[in-house]
Design a protein around this motif. Structure first.
Motif, short mmCIF file in Angstrom:
data_model
loop_
_atom_site.label_atom_id
_atom_site.label_comp_id
_atom_site.label_asym_id
_atom_site.label_seq_id
_atom_site.Cartn_x
_atom_site.Cartn_y
_atom_site.Cartn_z
N THR A 199 0.81 -1.21 0.00
CA THR A 199 0.00 0.00 0.00
C THR A 199 0.84 1.27 0.00
O THR A 199 0.37 2.33 -0.34
CB THR A 199 -0.92 0.01 1.23
OG1 THR A 199 -0.11 -0.19 2.41
CG2 THR A 199 -1.95 -1.11 1.15
N GLY A 207 -1.94 4.60 0.42
CA GLY A 207 -3.36 4.44 0.19
C GLY A 207 -3.98 5.68 -0.44
O GLY A 207 -3.45 6.24 -1.40
N ASN A 208 -5.08 6.11 0.13
CA ASN A 208 -5.78 7.27 -0.40
C ASN A 208 -5.41 8.56 0.32
O ASN A 208 -6.01 9.62 0.05
CB ASN A 208 -7.30 7.06 -0.29
CG ASN A 208 -7.77 5.93 -1.19
OD1 ASN A 208 -7.30 5.80 -2.31
ND2 ASN A 208 -8.67 5.11 -0.68
N THR A 252 -1.84 5.73 -9.13
CA THR A 252 -3.20 5.28 -9.41
C THR A 252 -3.57 4.21 -8.40
O THR A 252 -3.05 3.09 -8.45
CB THR A 252 -3.29 4.69 -10.83
OG1 THR A 252 -2.77 5.63 -11.76
CG2 THR A 252 -4.73 4.36 -11.17
N GLY A 253 -4.43 4.56 -7.47
CA GLY A 253 -4.85 3.61 -6.45
C GLY A 253 -3.66 3.07 -5.69
O GLY A 253 -2.85 3.83 -5.17
N GLU A 254 -3.57 1.75 -5.65
CA GLU A 254 -2.43 1.14 -4.98
C GLU A 254 -1.55 0.43 -5.99
O GLU A 254 -0.94 -0.59 -5.71
CB GLU A 254 -2.92 0.15 -3.91
CG GLU A 254 -3.60 0.85 -2.75
CD GLU A 254 -3.97 -0.10 -1.63
OE1 GLU A 254 -3.84 -1.33 -1.80
OE2 GLU A 254 -4.39 0.40 -0.57
N SER A 255 -1.45 1.02 -7.19
CA SER A 255 -0.63 0.38 -8.20
C SER A 255 0.42 1.35 -8.73
O SER A 255 1.12 2.00 -7.97
CB SER A 255 -1.51 -0.17 -9.32
OG SER A 255 -2.25 0.86 -9.94
#
Lengths: 115, 113
Positions: free
Chosen positions: A30, A51-52, A70-73
């Motif tokens: 994360t 995370g966010n 992008t997100g968790e990638s």
């Protein structure tokens, strides 16, 4: 399983051009970090995503540097109007939040040369 | 302001002997310390870590010692092997997962036959 991957492995660019570096973290990690290592120096923290949450940008050396995740990638580090002092190896790392350790897993890095 | 210092840029040791790599820090907020090993053209790989509640952590041939009062840590490698030849970085962070690491400038270890 796959480790952290980065692309390109090498990038040569002319002063003033923009460059984009990519990082694919370990699946499920994360937290994602960018560091840079100038010749003969230690690793220097640039930016951290978790995370966010809002990223920790406290290490970015100037407003020419930015990063997105992008997100968790995938994450991309962009350097605009490159300067010769930007020449360095840019390293990405990821870690598992809440693992109780600060063990970060590093990619092989992107060697950036600004002519 | 170098908060993590590795004052020896290089170290040469004979195979089978002990390698001792040193690291000093100045920030009292650091309470988790890690050693990373780096080969040319590769990213650093985690070696061993220690929390400030301990003064020693051992993992096979690798032992890390922490002296909080002196703000000093060291990595001992016994016995040293030629494959240990690499750059070793000391890193520190405040306790807790996910924090950014502050690195030293590294020590190039060469283990000779």
């Amino acid at each position: 399983g796959a480790g952290v991957s980065q692309s390109p492995s090498n990038k040569v660019t002319e002063k003033g051009k923009d460059v984009e570096l990519r990082c694919d973290p370990i699946s499920g990690h994360t937290a994602l970090y960018w560091y840079r290592q100038r010749l003969g120096q230690g690793l220097e923290f640039l930016i951290y995503f978790q995370g966010n949450s809002a990223p920790d940008k406290s290490g970015l050396p100037s407003d020419r540097f930015s990063a997105e995740r992008t997100g968790e990638s995938v994450s991309t580090l962009t350097i605009q109007r490159t300067q010769q002092e930007d020449s360095a190896v840019y390293l990405c790392a990821s870690s598992l939040w809440g693992s109780g350790t600060n063990e970060q897993f590093f990619g092989p890095g992107t060697r950036l040369t600004v002519l | 302001d170098q908060q993590v210092k590795q004052n020896s840029p290089s170290l040469s040791v004979q195979e089978g002997r002990i390698s001792i790599l040193n690291c000093d820090y100045t920030n009292s907020m650091f309470d988790y310390f890690l050693w990373y090993k780096k080969y040319p053209a590769e990213g650093p790989t985690f070696l061993i870590s220690i929390s400030s509640i301990k003064d020693k952590n051992e993992d096979g041939r690798f032992t890390v010692f922490l002296n909080k009062s002196a703000k000093h840590l060291s990595l001992h490698i016994v016995p040293s092997q030629p494959g240990d030849s690499a750059v070793y970085f000391c890193a520190a962070s405040p306790m807790g997962g996910g924090n950014k690491l502050t690195f030293g400038t590294g020590t190039q270890l060469k283990v000779e036959l």
